[in-house]
Design a protein around this motif. Sequence first.
Motif, PDB file in Angstrom:
ATOM      1  N   GLY A  75       0.816  -1.214   0.000  1.00 46.89           N
ATOM      2  CA  GLY A  75       0.000   0.000   0.000  1.00 46.89           C
ATOM      3  C   GLY A  75       0.846   1.259   0.000  1.00 46.89           C
ATOM      4  N   GLY A  76       1.847   1.305   0.881  1.00 47.05           N
ATOM      5  CA  GLY A  76       2.714   2.470   0.943  1.00 47.05           C
ATOM      6  C   GLY A  76       3.590   2.615  -0.277  1.00 47.05           C
ATOM      7  N   SER A  77       4.037   1.493  -0.845  1.00 42.80           N
ATOM      8  CA  SER A  77       4.917   1.540  -2.003  1.00 42.80           C
ATOM      9  C   SER A  77       4.208   2.079  -3.234  1.00 42.80           C
ATOM     10  N   ILE A 159      11.833  -1.096  -1.367  1.00 43.33           N
ATOM     11  CA  ILE A 159      13.023  -1.156  -2.221  1.00 43.33           C
ATOM     12  C   ILE A 159      12.608  -1.242  -3.686  1.00 43.33           C
ATOM     13  N   ARG A 160      11.601  -2.057  -3.968  1.00 42.37           N
ATOM     14  CA  ARG A 160      11.128  -2.198  -5.343  1.00 42.37           C
ATOM     15  C   ARG A 160      10.493  -0.902  -5.840  1.00 42.37           C
ATOM     16  N   ALA A 161       9.795  -0.185  -4.955  1.00 43.49           N
ATOM     17  CA  ALA A 161       9.172   1.084  -5.335  1.00 43.49           C
ATOM     18  C   ALA A 161      10.213   2.127  -5.714  1.00 43.49           C
ATOM     19  N   LYS A 166      17.315  -5.260  -8.015  1.00 41.35           N
ATOM     20  CA  LYS A 166      18.388  -6.180  -7.643  1.00 41.35           C
ATOM     21  C   LYS A 166      18.525  -6.292  -6.127  1.00 41.35           C
ATOM     22  N   PHE A 167      18.402  -5.175  -5.428  1.00 44.93           N
ATOM     23  CA  PHE A 167      18.493  -5.221  -3.970  1.00 44.93           C
ATOM     24  C   PHE A 167      17.289  -5.952  -3.374  1.00 44.93           C
ATOM     25  N   ALA A 168      16.111  -5.748  -4.008  1.00 49.28           N
ATOM     26  CA  ALA A 168      14.928  -6.492  -3.556  1.00 49.28           C
ATOM     27  C   ALA A 168      15.136  -7.991  -3.753  1.00 49.28           C
ATOM     28  N   MET A 169      15.802  -8.341  -4.851  1.00 49.78           N
ATOM     29  CA  MET A 169      16.108  -9.750  -5.105  1.00 49.78           C
ATOM     30  C   MET A 169      17.058 -10.299  -4.044  1.00 49.78           C
ATOM     31  N   TYR A 170      18.108  -9.522  -3.713  1.00 46.84           N
ATOM     32  CA  TYR A 170      19.050  -9.976  -2.689  1.00 46.84           C
ATOM     33  C   TYR A 170      18.330 -10.209  -1.355  1.00 46.84           C
ATOM     34  N   ALA A 171      17.358  -9.345  -1.055  1.00 46.50           N
ATOM     35  CA  ALA A 171      16.620  -9.464   0.207  1.00 46.50           C
ATOM     36  C   ALA A 171      15.805 -10.751   0.265  1.00 46.50           C
ATOM     37  N   MET A 172      15.490 -11.325  -0.911  1.00 41.29           N
ATOM     38  CA  MET A 172      14.774 -12.596  -0.950  1.00 41.29           C
ATOM     39  C   MET A 172      15.737 -13.785  -1.031  1.00 41.29           C
ATOM     40  N   THR A 295       4.613  -9.580 -12.418  1.00 36.47           N
ATOM     41  CA  THR A 295       3.676  -8.695 -11.712  1.00 36.47           C
ATOM     42  C   THR A 295       4.415  -7.737 -10.793  1.00 36.47           C
ATOM     43  N   GLN A 296       5.389  -8.227 -10.041  1.00 40.63           N
ATOM     44  CA  GLN A 296       6.139  -7.351  -9.143  1.00 40.63           C
ATOM     45  C   GLN A 296       6.975  -6.342  -9.915  1.00 40.63           C
ATOM     46  N   GLY A 297       7.502  -6.755 -11.065  1.00 42.01           N
ATOM     47  CA  GLY A 297       8.234  -5.817 -11.898  1.00 42.01           C
ATOM     48  C   GLY A 297       7.326  -4.777 -12.527  1.00 42.01           C
TER      49      GLY A 297
END
Length: 448
Positions: A75-77, A159-161, A166-172, A295-297
């Motif tokens: 929601g915030g993103s 991070i994705r917003a 790439k950083f969002a990917m590292y977080a997963m 979808t996330q992208g």
Amino acid sequence: MAKVSSQDLVYEPIGKLLIKQAVPASIGILVMSLNILVDTIFVGNWIGSTAIAAINVVLPVSFFIAALGMAIGVGGSSIISRALGANNTEKALKVFGNQITLTFLFTVTFAIFGLYFVDTLIPAFGGKGNIFAPAKIYYEIILYGVPILGFVMMGNNVIRAEGKPKFAMYAMLIPSVGNLLFDYIFINIFDYGMAGAAWATTGSYIVSFLFILWYFLSEHSELKIDRSHFGLDKPIVSEIGALGFVTLSRQAVVSVTFLLVNNALYGFGGETSVTAYAIVGRMSMFALFPVFGITQGFIPIAGYNYGAEKFNRVKEVIFTAIKYATVLAIIVFAILMIFPEVITKLFTTDADVLAITPTNMRWAFAAIPILALQLIGAAYFQAIGKALPALILTLTRQAIFFIPLMYILPLFFGELGIWIAFPISDLLSTIVTYYFLRREIRLKLDIA
């Protein structure tokens, strides 16, 4: 690493940009899905098939509490993407500060609530008979780490917003790899059983949280907040709540669906049927990881360009995302239809489970090729801040169609009715989403 600006979301070609955003997201989801699958394989082979059912019982409760963080994050993103697209950095900072405050308040409160009612919730979600004892062990440890998971889910979306896939990917990736390593240590070496599986998962949450904390404190993040941003702002909280409620509703319905299906299947086939559903449930995220990645992208691109009033780019990313996701979904569909027996054997050697799971898996995933349109269509409305249509489309698949069908169809087809409810609800929800999305494109994007 070269510095990436969120403004790239409005300048790069859509096809290239979508791949740039979606590939890291897909890799992250794939690794996370493989982590869940391998974790289940480890648990099934090192502890037993009942342990798989026990974890499946606990997931709805822990996922719902973690979904509070995800809801606040999504929601915030959406607001942050549109604010950055409109060059309103101060609003983006205030939203992020409010997200942190809300995540802490809600996840901690619900975790305490969940621990207090442990003996009531586990049987309610299908943790009966031999499943109850291992489920309780797993549940109590997992809930200690769920507030941390809430922060991880929230931070990952922010991070994705910012346009930093790439950083969002590292977080997963980090917690996924960590969980498997901890599994091996706690279950196989130290022989801690269900407690070991639970501590492995909780430990992986902590590792991911530390990485996300480092990211926001580093130069890579554009969102540098101070104490003034943590105070709750009513209009911002309302907007986060309206959009986040869509995600929370989806996760709540997932939890309710687990509860209802576990109990319904237990009535038909006991622990064997519940275990079969646990295996199919583990495969669902893996099966849809390309579509979830697209979808996330898609979400930050659509939100940022909508905020910048680049409506032709918004329309282009809708069509491109649906096309890419559908092609990938068809490939996954073919694999699941051809190799369900092989997949099932990875999880268990139980002859009864092996006998029923492949056929049920084929039914559950029969409509995957058309699901891309439904997921991306619902995500579009959330990305542009239209909470009501996003909520309706999010609920059609499971709450509006699947749950009624899973009660009606067994009256005619027995246990099979529960499994064929999956593709029928997918088909109906896709038809509804197509109508809403086509209307939005014609009345808003084409005119603009």
